[in-house]
Design a protein around this motif. Structure first.
Motif: not given
Length: 427
Positions: A204-216
């Protein structure tokens, strides 16, 4: 004659006693299995994860010590360590696979406080760690583990497949251009012949952690509207068939390495830990790929290359049988010496400087193009989440809801709503 013979025998006996005693002391000083020169180390998948063996062998050689391995199945690792610590087990060093579990052990006072390590670091050392050392600092301001590895999620790609399709290698992709590229690179009319343009593993971090970091944003805050754009991309790609669908990956227990190494996917978003495996396979002749790396896709309004990667670290058991040597081992793994050992086998390290980077890119088979280097050393390489007391519970919920969204058992809106309502109860 009798007295002389007796004196001679007495002298010989004393000499023999002296020689035997001397040898005994010499052997004890060099005995790697003596209590003071032996520690035990719990790890996951020792034979598959080359970094553990490299660190252990180097430490044993440099410190004339013995490290006994407690090898645990990767899928059962956190549960096994939880059980060991609860039982008062004296295994000296514990590899930390998951930040959430690490925080739980620390909060239960099951790990040795290693905070003084940072006090003795030079300014150069602190700079070399960047934020990686601080990623293990808990809410009480202490370090109960030290990182030795820092992953970076990149886009691996197969050059041969791109050449065959007449498509340019991926470079600075946006999520929109990534989807178009994946469609162009997908071929084959049936599953046996099909080559997917991309591959998204089930984590799940491949979607969620990517999104969190790229959207601050922050995965632990309890608000998840920022995930919607990213889930739409991943769902659309599996529905149009440019990536393998999530349900198939889950039910067949598909491994990311098998997909990429059998050329079933032209690109794959994956952590830099995979580099070592590719290099090792190439050297052994079990992997025959011409591969490169590019940064993962970015938001079209971003002026930076932003990705994420989890740390892996080492902690000392509070009940360690040999805490002094255990601590020395953990510091060795995390610091400059350990980083040099790891960079020689293709592992991206928590401690980084120019020497370490040069060593990494000097390995035979390592891509040498500037895009691959930029992929590994982006403008921002964030983390999955902070060392927070609620991290394990929160990420468990996020993982469960991720499954339901990706197999489309719930709508995207409902899945996000479920995340927020369930985590409200935790916080």
């Amino acid at each position: 004659m009798g007295k002389k013979k007796l004196s001679f025998l007495a002298i010989m006996a004393l000499c023999l006693l002296f020689v035997t005693t001397g040898c005994s002391k010499g052997e004890k000083a060099k005995d790697k299995t003596s209590d003071n020169n032996e520690i035990s180390l719990a790890v996951w998948g020792y034979d598959q994860n080359t970094e553990f063996k490299a660190l252990v062998e180097s430490f044993e050689d440099k410190h004339d010590a013995k490290v006994k391995i407690v090898d645990i199945d990767p899928g059962a690792y956190e549960n096994k360590i939880t059980t060991l610590l609860a039982s008062g087990d004296k295994t000296d060093v514990l590899a930390m696979k998951d930040v959430g579990s690490y925080v739980n052990y620390a909060n239960k006072k099951q790990l040795l406080d290693l905070s003084t390590y940072s006090d003795k670091l030079s300014e150069e050392d602190i700079k070399s760690y960047g934020e990686n050392l601080e990623s293990y600092r808990t809410e009480d301001g202490k370090l109960y583990a030290l990182p030795f590895r820092k992953d970076t999620y990149v886009l691996f790609y197969n050059k041969k497949l791109f050449d065959k399709a007449g498509v340019s290698y991926p470079e600075k992709l946006t999520w929109e251009s990534y989807q178009e590229m994946a469609k162009k690179m997908t071929s084959g009319s049936n599953e046996a012949e099909k080559v997917y343009g991309g591959y998204h593993h089930k984590w799940f971090p491949i979607v969620q952690a990517t999104a969190a970091n790229q959207t601050n944003n922050d995965l632990l805050k309890g608000k998840y509207g920022f995930l919607k754009d990213y889930y739409n991309i991943f769902l659309n790609m599996q529905n149009e068939g440019s990536v393998m669908d999530y349900a198939t990956i889950k039910t067949t227990n598909t491994t990311y390495s098998s997909v990429f190494e059998t050329e079933k996917a032209a690109t794959m978003i994956m952590g830099s830990f995979y580099i070592s495996s590719l290099l090792k396979g190439t050297e052994a002749g079990t992997v025959d790929l011409d591969w490169g790396m590019a940064p993962i896709p970015q938001r079209k309004d971003s002026n930076e290359v932003i990705t994420y990667g989890g740390p892996a670290g080492m902690a000392v058991n509070k009940n360690a049988a040999n805490a002094k040597l255990a601590r020395k081992f953990v510091e060795f793994c995390s610091g400059k010496e350990g980083a040099k050992v790891l960079s020689e086998i293709g592992i991206t390290t928590a401690y980084q400087n120019e020497e370490i980077l040069e060593t990494l890119f000097s390995i035979p088979g390592m891509p040498q193009d500037e895009m691959s280097k930029q992929a590994l050393y982006p403008d921002k390489n964030g983390f999955e989440h902070a060392a927070n007391a609620s991290a394990a519970e929160i990420t468990k919920v996020l993982g469960e809801e991720h499954d339901l969204i990706m197999v489309e058992d719930v709508s995207l809106d409902k899945g996000i709503s479920n995340m927020e309502s369930r985590i409200k109860g935790i916080k």
